[in-house]
Scaffold this active site. Structure first.
Site, PDB file in Angstrom:
ATOM      1  N   HIS A 266       0.856  -1.192   0.000  1.00  0.00           N
ATOM      2  CA  HIS A 266       0.000   0.000   0.000  1.00  0.00           C
ATOM      3  C   HIS A 266       0.887   1.236   0.000  1.00  0.00           C
ATOM      4  O   HIS A 266       2.091   1.143   0.120  1.00  0.00           O
ATOM      5  CB  HIS A 266      -0.900   0.014   1.237  1.00  0.00           C
ATOM      6  CG  HIS A 266      -1.767  -1.187   1.347  1.00  0.00           C
ATOM      7  ND1 HIS A 266      -2.972  -1.302   0.697  1.00  0.00           N
ATOM      8  CD2 HIS A 266      -1.591  -2.351   2.020  1.00  0.00           C
ATOM      9  CE1 HIS A 266      -3.501  -2.477   0.977  1.00  0.00           C
ATOM     10  NE2 HIS A 266      -2.686  -3.131   1.770  1.00  0.00           N
ATOM     11  N   ASP A 296      -0.962 -11.908  -0.287  1.00  0.00           N
ATOM     12  CA  ASP A 296      -1.356 -11.060   0.850  1.00  0.00           C
ATOM     13  C   ASP A 296      -2.774 -11.337   1.351  1.00  0.00           C
ATOM     14  O   ASP A 296      -3.050 -12.328   1.970  1.00  0.00           O
ATOM     15  CB  ASP A 296      -1.264  -9.573   0.452  1.00  0.00           C
ATOM     16  CG  ASP A 296       0.037  -8.953   0.865  1.00  0.00           C
ATOM     17  OD1 ASP A 296       0.316  -7.835   0.413  1.00  0.00           O
ATOM     18  OD2 ASP A 296       0.762  -9.578   1.646  1.00  0.00           O
ATOM     19  N   TYR A 527      -6.038   2.195  -8.997  1.00  0.00           N
ATOM     20  CA  TYR A 527      -4.578   2.230  -8.930  1.00  0.00           C
ATOM     21  C   TYR A 527      -3.938   1.013  -9.552  1.00  0.00           C
ATOM     22  O   TYR A 527      -2.792   1.055  -9.998  1.00  0.00           O
ATOM     23  CB  TYR A 527      -4.066   2.505  -7.509  1.00  0.00           C
ATOM     24  CG  TYR A 527      -4.126   1.385  -6.484  1.00  0.00           C
ATOM     25  CD1 TYR A 527      -4.873   1.556  -5.321  1.00  0.00           C
ATOM     26  CD2 TYR A 527      -3.406   0.203  -6.620  1.00  0.00           C
ATOM     27  CE1 TYR A 527      -4.911   0.577  -4.347  1.00  0.00           C
ATOM     28  CE2 TYR A 527      -3.453  -0.788  -5.655  1.00  0.00           C
ATOM     29  CZ  TYR A 527      -4.209  -0.599  -4.514  1.00  0.00           C
ATOM     30  OH  TYR A 527      -4.260  -1.567  -3.539  1.00  0.00           O
TER      31      TYR A 527
END
Lengths: 1004, 294
Positions: A266, A296, A527
């Protein structure tokens, strides 16, 4: 044409002079450099020169004998087209690619001159809302939601969520059970968003570049002192020259693969500045060994559940469209299984889901919460709490399946028509296969849950229309999927859901966190689409953004990768093996990747970017040895606050926060593996992230740092395309659907845009309904890829049979078979379970979920407002200790009182915490969140107890599955003992750890 | 005259702490002349969110309590303040003047709610002033209300009579109501924090297995009077809430189809779980062999 060309150039000169007259900041920009620029064509001696000197500009038509920068076009006709195109905002990428437009000169000057030309178009741009009295209101975006930012006198006054006004659209309404549910007309914000002001002005901000005192690039490098030595301030020029020189040296001496960039999962929000945007572009321009990230938040889903049903483009997690409405209307029961959205906020969705769960309470829909800890969601929603021992959940799930089979409480039609392999599953569950029927009584011995409660749950669930909330998002994410047995849990979740016929009304995945009826067709890139990176291989840029915003491609050449979980081993031993997070197919995850790759040199230059590995990655102490290894010749740390790994660098490059630079983004807009993550929100909000204040000290944006570095490598023009971050922001704006709804000028002032919700008829259909009813897939996700369909396109699932597979064909085909992944889910005890020999010494199971108030290392420590929350850290003897929750019975047995200091330890390390004695953890379990921002050892780093709260010092690094790359660290065996901190006053090797807390003032 | 009131509903609070964080954001590093001096970075809990866990594993619940200046109509702080250091506005808001109140430590001690905090560096008593500077600038609600995602906290600007009606309709109470301070911070479902529950789990038998007994009727008696009735859910759980702490001896009467009636006597100090309450089947010929003793 040459006359038009000349006229245009004359007009350009006039424009520059007008802008200089109008705008003080433009004048200041002109004054930055003295140089001579020439614009010309190449097929004739026609052009105009510009002399910039002392902030003024002189110009004349013709050719200058000694220009510093020359911009040349092939022909006058092309020049005219391109210049007019530029003035109209069209970009010149294609011309640059084909060398029709060439620029010659030093990179910095080219950039400076290009910016002068571009900036002329920006003069007169107005940002934000003037509230009078010198107070301006800007907009920003945090990882916890959008915000208004009030600025006065160049200082942030306050940060608040956004209340919509009359210009914003009306929200959606859901009608359910005779009531109408409409969300409030405002945004919510997570605690770590609200505390941002304290982070901007934190005294832990790094304000200037630094060099480790005993690092001499031309002499002794002393890697063994990393983490122990102090730092000295240096200039940006010295820092960047050094980094650029090291990049060149390492590439020349070893090759491109000797560089690696290590970034976290992040970052502070914004699509120009994100790690897969500005960083990827730079890393590809320089070349590097890529860090292969493990999945993750998706671990057990990707390596396990995906084989039952596909969904690899979501890394194994399900679609969730329309489930908020369906749940509110139809569900009779919601089972939250390792699901705590009130703490984990669906990653980026602030508190959007809280009001929806309040509605659930008002509707009186019963809930069950399965978690060894009575988590925040269970506490808020209420309902039945079942607390299995960590890592044993699959046993409970199997027992539920057993009751359903024996009592006929499952969807037989769905199982018969939409699945295969049920008979094999049934043989295992009933005990026909191994002689062990997976009864409620059997699971009690494994989980600690009374048999009768497992039976009651199975019956309730089987008789009622039940939503299964598996993971924080309801449709996956985090929680038990990251435990050593996470793949068993995730596989069990999908098998149970399949037995109940997911997709029929009231039966699906969800906890009201995802699946709101917001618009799903309005385009704004997430993103995951790679921002400005130009990386078509490692981002989702190729899908839409690259076409909508043509920019120069970036491509990394080395084929070598390091599996991220084994980073320390790769550096220390020179060897590592892992498996790829390949979302394109079911089989992609089976191909091992080995480091080093044949013919590729090992990593020597370590470029650390952003938030720390310490406390976020398992067995954190390993990173100390890694950093202190001479195998790493050069370490750069590019981050914002002096914490975590920053003190292990040779050179530190200070970065500013996203309130100090320009960016643009959408709230919870990810795309890529988390397509339409915005369906967690009550409203889709796109924000122009204003540069609210100037960067503190000498800090710079990541983009600016990379431009400056690229310039020293001759890559400046390529990397930046002559653009500043604000220019890229405008390009992203233009590439989206925004221009059709709001002008750039209005967007600059207002700062945000709320995407209207579609009328009811245009809402996305309910997830899986198409599958349940045997129709073509009709939800708006472009998954799986066309070739992954085994039958006709959009028909069935991604599996070989196109059906849900209780017995996974892809696992059956594995040769040799994977004993940890049998085709039918089998229960196996955890390596961190209480039956293991180690449990005699370490009898408690430590849960390390995500923290509630901070976001990974973001917002913890660094004098953040969050530190005052006693449920986050407790101040004892002047130090803020991380909280460890322990059951009263376990505490009593060890002489531990509430608020007392304790040492949590196992053979991997020790952490000093403040105990919170609470009945909210089941006996035998302790609870301490991962991702503290502070790594502060009482003695030598890596070899002594940490008192910063780095719980991941205690967790196992081993992959859940040997033939996978799966984090399996969310619980582990530990012991806990009282701790006396009398001798731990000063933490050696933790530089600045005990700096006195001075009064809060914005840093100069 | 419309006046400000605050209402906090304990059942709507998730414990997110946005309320306390928004006040820190507003006042740390900021001075609002005439309204408030800056708040210290650490430890000044002008608004506080207290957490209370009740019960014992596995019968546990959690409640949060929002605490701050109550903006009393008859503020004890104003009675001990000198030189007009504390003033009560017409709209109900109480302000401790950041200039006039300097040195007046007695204001801190006078507050029965612990809502006034001493700023050692500035030698100033400080409290949460309802964000009066924002209210006066036209904000519709103070920061904690704006930041609350579930409207657990609401700000109401109504007449005192309207507020009395609202309090009746919504079942609102104030803290230390008997002391007559005239607090303007109202609480809904306060008993989640101040009172106790008693819970139990009914266990029966079906064939060879233990089962949860659903649909049983539990009647709670106190001093001979029936205090409440509950029905056990699918997991055999039942619960009685809002019982006064330390209220002494209770009797629980349990009836369930197919089982013998059972009575349990217990003392209530704090919230408690009576544990697994085994019910004996009426027909004793069933083979009673629970598979695994707990």
């Amino acid at each position: 044409m040459s006359m038009v060309f000349s006229a245009l150039l004359a007009g350009l000169y006039a424009l520059i002079r007008i802008c200089a007259w109008r705008s003080p900041s433009y004048r200041a920009q002109l004054a930055q450099r003295d140089f001579i620029a020439q614009i010309r064509v190449r097929d004739a001696d026609i052009g105009r020169w510009f002399i910039f000197s002392g902030g003024k500009v002189r110009s004349r038509a013709g050719l200058h004998p000694r220009p510093d920068v020359t911009v040349s076009y092939e022909t006058a006709a092309q020049a005219v087209t391109l210049i007019i195109g530029q003035l109209l905002g069209r970009h010149q990428t294609e011309a640059a690619k084909n060398f029709r437009l060439q620029v010659v000169g030093p990179d910095e000057l080219i950039y400076h001159f290009t910016q002068i030309l571009i900036a002329a178009q920006r003069v007169g741009w107005r940002f934000g809302t003037d509230l009078g009295g010198g107070l301006k209101r800007f907009t920003g975006m945090t990882n916890g939601g959008p915000c208004f930012v009030y600025v006065q006198g160049g200082k942030i006054l306050r940060i608040t969520p956004i209340d919509f006004d009359a210009d914003d659209p009306k929200p959606w309404t859901i009608e359910a059970r005779g009531r109408q549910f409409t969300p409030p007309r405002k945004t919510t914000i997570a605690p770590h968003g609200l505390a941002w002001k304290s982070l901007v002005y934190s005294q832990d901000r790094m304000l200037y570049p630094m060099r480790r005192v005993d690092f001499d690039p031309n002499g002794e490098r002393r890697p063994e002192n990393r983490g122990k030595s102090g730092y000295v301030r240096i200039s940006w020029d010295e820092a960047l020259d050094l980094v650029a020189a090291e990049i060149k040296r390492v590439k020349r001496s070893y090759g491109v693969s000797a560089i690696t960039f290590n970034h976290p999962s992040h970052q502070t929000w914004g699509y120009v500045g994100y790690w897969d945007s500005a960083l990827y572009r730079f890393a590809n321009a320089v070349g590097h060994t890529k860090m292969q990230h493990n999945p993750d938040s998706w671990e057990g889903w990707f390596w396990g559940a995906a084989h039952h049903w596909g969904y690899t483009m979501r890394l194994g997690m399900p679609e969730s469209y329309g489930t908020v409405e369906d749940l509110l209307k139809e569900a009779e029961l919601v089972v939250f299984w390792s699901s705590d959205p009130e703490s984990t906020n669906g990653l980026y969705a602030a508190h959007e889901g809280s009001i929806r769960r309040q509605w659930l309470k008002e509707l009186g829909v019963p809930t069950v919460h399965i978690d060894p800890y009575l988590n925040a969601t269970a506490a808020f929603v209420g309902g039945k709490w079942l607390a299995p021992r960590p890592g044993t959940d699959a046993a409970l799930a199997l027992a539920i399946a057993y009751v359903w089979i024996v009592e006929g409480l499952y969807d037989r039609r769905f199982v018969a028509e939409r699945t295969i392999g049920f008979d094999a599953w049934k043989r295992y569950v009933t005990g026909e296969e191994d002689g062990v029927p997976k009864t409620p009584e059997w699971q009690q011995a494994e989980t600690g849950i009374p048999a009768r409660e497992a039976r009651a749950l199975a019956r309730e669930w089987g008789r009622k229309r039940t939503y299964l909330a598996a993971g924080g998002w309801g449709a996956g994410f985090g929680g038990a999927c990251r435990s050593p047995t996470g793949h068993q849990w995730a596989r069990a979740m999908v098998c149970l859901a399949a037995m109940q016929g997911f997709g029929r009304p009231g039966v699906n995945f969800g906890n009201l966190q995802s699946g709101t009826p917001v618009d799903t067709s309005f385009y704004f890139p997430g993103y995951g689409e790679g921002g400005i990176s130009g990386d078509l291989v490692n981002t989702a840029s190729a899908i839409s953004l690259y076409q909508r915003m043509p920019h120069l491609l970036s491509m990394n050449t080395p084929m070598q990768q390091i599996p991220r979980m084994q980073l320390p081993e790769a550096i220390l031993t020179g060897k590592a093996e892992g498996y790829p997070r390949d979302g394109r197919s079911l089989e992609g995850q089976f191909l091992p990747l080995r480091y080093p790759a044949p013919g590729h040199e090992r990593v020597r230059l370590f470029y650390r970017y952003g938030g720390s590995n310490f406390a976020t990655m398992p067995d954190s102490n390993r990173y100390v040895a890694m950093y202190q290894s001479p195998n790493l010749e050069f370490v750069v740390n590019q981050s914002i606050w002096f914490e975590g790994e920053a003190k292990f660098a040779d050179i530190i490059l200070p970065v500013c926060t996203n309130f100090e630079r320009w960016d643009i983004s959408e709230w919870s807009g990810v795309s890529g593996f988390a397509h339409h993550l915005q369906t967690q929100l009550n409203h889709r909000v796109i924000v122009l992230q204003h540069k609210c204040i100037e960067p503190l000290g000498e800090s710079k944006s990541d983009y600016q740092i990379f431009v400056a570095l690229a310039q020293r490598l001759g890559l400046g023009a390529y990397y930046s395309e002559g653009m500043s971050d604000l220019d890229w922001v405008q390009r992203i704006f233009k590439a989206s659907d925004l221009p059709a709804h709001i002008s750039w000028k209005k967007f600059m002032r207002r700062g945000y845009f709320v995407v209207p919700s579609p009328p009811e008829r245009l809402r996305a259909p309910v997830a899986f309904r198409w599958f349940y009813e045997g129709r073509k897939k009709d939800v708006p996700e472009p998954h799986p890829l066309p070739c992954e369909y085994k039958g006709s396109y959009r028909e069935g699932l991604q599996t070989p049979s196109s059906k849900f597979e209780f017995e996974c064909t892809t696992l059956k085909r594995l040769d040799p078979p994977d004993p940890q992944r049998p085709p039918v889910l089998h229960f196996a005890r955890s390596s961190e379970g209480i039956e293991t020999p180690r449990a005699a010494t370490y009898p408690l199971q430590l849960l390390t979920p995500h923290p509630r108030y901070s976001f990974h290392t973001h917002c913890d420590g660094k004098h953040s407002f969050i530190n005052d929350i006693d449920d986050h850290r407790l101040r004892v003897n002047g130090h803020d200790y991380w909280i460890l929750r322990i059951n009263p019975a376990d505490a009593r047995r060890r002489g531990i009182a509430d608020g007392a200091l304790v040492k949590v330890f196992n053979e991997r390390g020790a952490v000093i915490c403040a105990a919170q004695v609470t009945e909210r953890v089941r006996p035998g379990v302790v609870h301490g969140c991962e991702s503290a921002a502070r790594y502060e050892t009482v003695g030598e780093p890596g070899r002594s107890a940490d008192r910063g709260g780095t719980m991941n010092v205690l967790t196992p690094k081993e992959s859940q599955i040997a033939r996978a790359h799966a984090l399996g660290s969310s619980n582990c065996l530990v012991e806990v003992a009282p701790y006396d901190d009398a001798g731990a006053a000063m933490a050696a090797g933790a530089v600045r750890a005990d700096a006195p807390v001075r009064e809060f003032v914005p840093a100069k | 005259m419309q006046k400000w009131n605050l209402v906090f509903d304990l059942t709507r609070c998730t414990g997110c702490h946005n309320c306390t964080l928004s006040v820190q954001d507003e006042y740390v590093g900021n001075a609002f002349p005439g309204y408030a001096a800056p708040m210290p970075l650490r430890g000044a809990r002008w608004v506080e969110l207290r957490r209370r866990d009740r019960g014992a594993f596995p019968a546990v619940d959690v409640a949060f309590l929002f605490q701050a200046c109550q903006h009393c109509d008859d503020p004890p702080c104003m009675r001990v303040a000198r030189d007009g250091a504390v003033r009560k506005r017409e709209d109900g808001i109480v302000i401790i003047d950041p200039e006039q109140a300097r040195g007046q430590k007695q204001i801190v001690d006078a507050c029965p709610y612990g809502a006034v905090h001493w700023n050692e560096e500035l030698q100033l008593p400080q409290h949460w002033n309802f964000d009066a500077h924002l209210i006066d600038a036209g904000w519709r609600a103070p920061r904690p209300v704006q930041a609350c995602p579930t409207a657990a906290l609401r700000a109401l600007k109504v007449t005192d009579e309207e507020m009395r009606n609202i309090a009746v309709v919504e079942g609102l109470v104030t803290l230390q109501a008997d002391r007559g301070h005239g607090a303007r911070l109202y609480y809904r479902h306060l008993s989640r924090f101040t009172h106790e529950f008693v819970a139990g789990t009914l266990v029966g038998v079906e064939g060879p297995h233990e089962v949860c007994v659903a649909g049983a009727r539990a009647t709670l008696l106190h001093n001979g009077a029936r205090v409440g009735e509950a029905t056990s859910d699918a997991f055999g759980d039942f619960r009685f809430d809002a019982l006064p702490p330390g209220s002494g001896a209770y009797s629980l009467d349990i009836t369930a189809d197919g089982y013998r009636r059972r009575t349990i006597d217990f003392e209530l100090a704090k919230s408690c779980w009576l544990g697994e309450v085994s019910l004996e089947p009426l027909h004793a010929e069933s083979d009673r062999s629970p598979a695994h003793p707990l």
